[in-house]
Design a protein around this motif. Structure first.
Motif, mmCIF file in Angstrom:
data_model
loop_
_atom_site.group_PDB
_atom_site.id
_atom_site.type_symbol
_atom_site.label_atom_id
_atom_site.label_comp_id
_atom_site.label_asym_id
_atom_site.label_seq_id
_atom_site.Cartn_x
_atom_site.Cartn_y
_atom_site.Cartn_z
ATOM 1 N N GLY A 155 0.774 -1.229 0.000
ATOM 2 C CA GLY A 155 0.000 0.000 0.000
ATOM 3 C C GLY A 155 0.805 1.279 0.000
ATOM 4 N N ILE A 156 2.123 1.170 -0.045
ATOM 5 C CA ILE A 156 2.983 2.362 -0.033
ATOM 6 C C ILE A 156 3.573 2.552 -1.423
ATOM 7 N N ASP A 157 3.317 3.733 -2.030
ATOM 8 C CA ASP A 157 3.859 4.027 -3.351
ATOM 9 C C ASP A 157 5.357 4.262 -3.261
ATOM 10 N N ARG A 158 6.041 3.886 -4.334
ATOM 11 C CA ARG A 158 7.485 4.082 -4.421
ATOM 12 C C ARG A 158 7.759 5.139 -5.484
ATOM 13 N N PRO A 159 8.304 6.276 -5.112
ATOM 14 C CA PRO A 159 8.429 7.395 -6.049
ATOM 15 C C PRO A 159 9.605 7.281 -7.013
ATOM 16 N N TRP A 160 10.552 6.401 -6.725
ATOM 17 C CA TRP A 160 11.754 6.349 -7.549
ATOM 18 C C TRP A 160 11.466 5.695 -8.897
#
Length: 252
Positions: A155-160
């Protein structure tokens, strides 16, 4: 594995002249027929838990572009993870990103050892053999391990868009790649993100550290490798980053 099933190691462009030796620990998602798909349906066998999506195609494109060798794994990391220390408990995961793999949870030590012998050992041996051949021939050798990561986890987006992993040994090449990506203001490059290279990783530490070989472990976000245009774009970006880092590294 049955005699007619593919070998665990695929070597594209063997004995190529490029200094870059490309590696794909999780490029394949095959499961030997005798394992009954590990009890998983097709959706589970094709999502990120089973392999590094897009890396087989990216590695093949880079091998052609750079005239480099690409050594990669055929079988799913759910069968055995070739980027883990042989015999490590997490090399044959009973659960991956919330998916239970009953066939792994119930595996006895003898069958776990058989998987390692049949799949993991030949893969690592192929890498070691090619490195020794290159060093004996006096061929410049830079290890590049190609991986991809899911855009979100738990549920946590990864911005890289891309990450460069490094730790011990000679990490100057990896740091030079980070410097290249940092020049693009629209690119969010992770320094040891979304994973860090630590005691969990095996392939690069095992083959690069003691030999003091330059290396980088590259992680590309999987949604950016979803089609031919994405593969071509990241082939271009990584080629530029590799050549930049090599120039910087040789000046040091």
């Amino acid at each position: 594995m049955a005699a007619d099933e593919p070998p665990p190691v695929n070597v594209l462009n063997p004995a190529a002249p490029s200094p870059f030796l490309l590696l794909g620990d999780h490029a394949g998602n095959r499961i030997p027929r005798g394992m009954d798909d590990l009890g998983l349906d097709e959706a589970e066998r094709t999502r990120h838990i089973a392999w590094d999506i897009g890396i087989a195609a990216l590695g093949a494109a880079l091998a052609e572009r750079l005239d480099a060798t690409f050594i990669h794994q055929t079988y799913s990391r759910l069968v055995i993870d070739c980027n883990r220390r042989p015999g490590a408990p997490d090399s044959i995961p009973p659960v991956s990103d919330g998916t239970a793999i009953a066939a792994n949870a119930e595996l006895d030590p003898a069958n776990a050892a058989a998987r390692a012998e049949a799949i993991q050992a030949p893969y690592q041996a192929a890498i070691g053999s090619d490195i020794e051949r290159r060093l004996t021939a006096g061929q410049e050798t830079i290890l590049i391990s190609l991986h991809s990561f899911t855009p979100s986890m738990r549920g946590i987006d990864r911005p890289w868009q891309v990450g460069i992993l490094h730790d011990k040994g000679d990490s100057r090449f990896a740091r030079a790649m980070l410097s290249f990506f940092a020049q693009d203001p629209e690119l969010h490059a992770g320094d040891n993100q979304p994973y860090s290279m630590d005691v969990i990783d095996f392939t690069i530490p095992f083959h690069a550290y003691d030999r003091r070989l330059p290396y980088a472990e590259i992680e590309v976000r999987q949604d950016l490798l979803a089609d031919e245009l994405g593969i071509a774009d990241w082939c271009d970006r990584i080629e530029q980053a590799l050549n930049y880092a090599r120039r910087e590294f040789t000046r040091l």
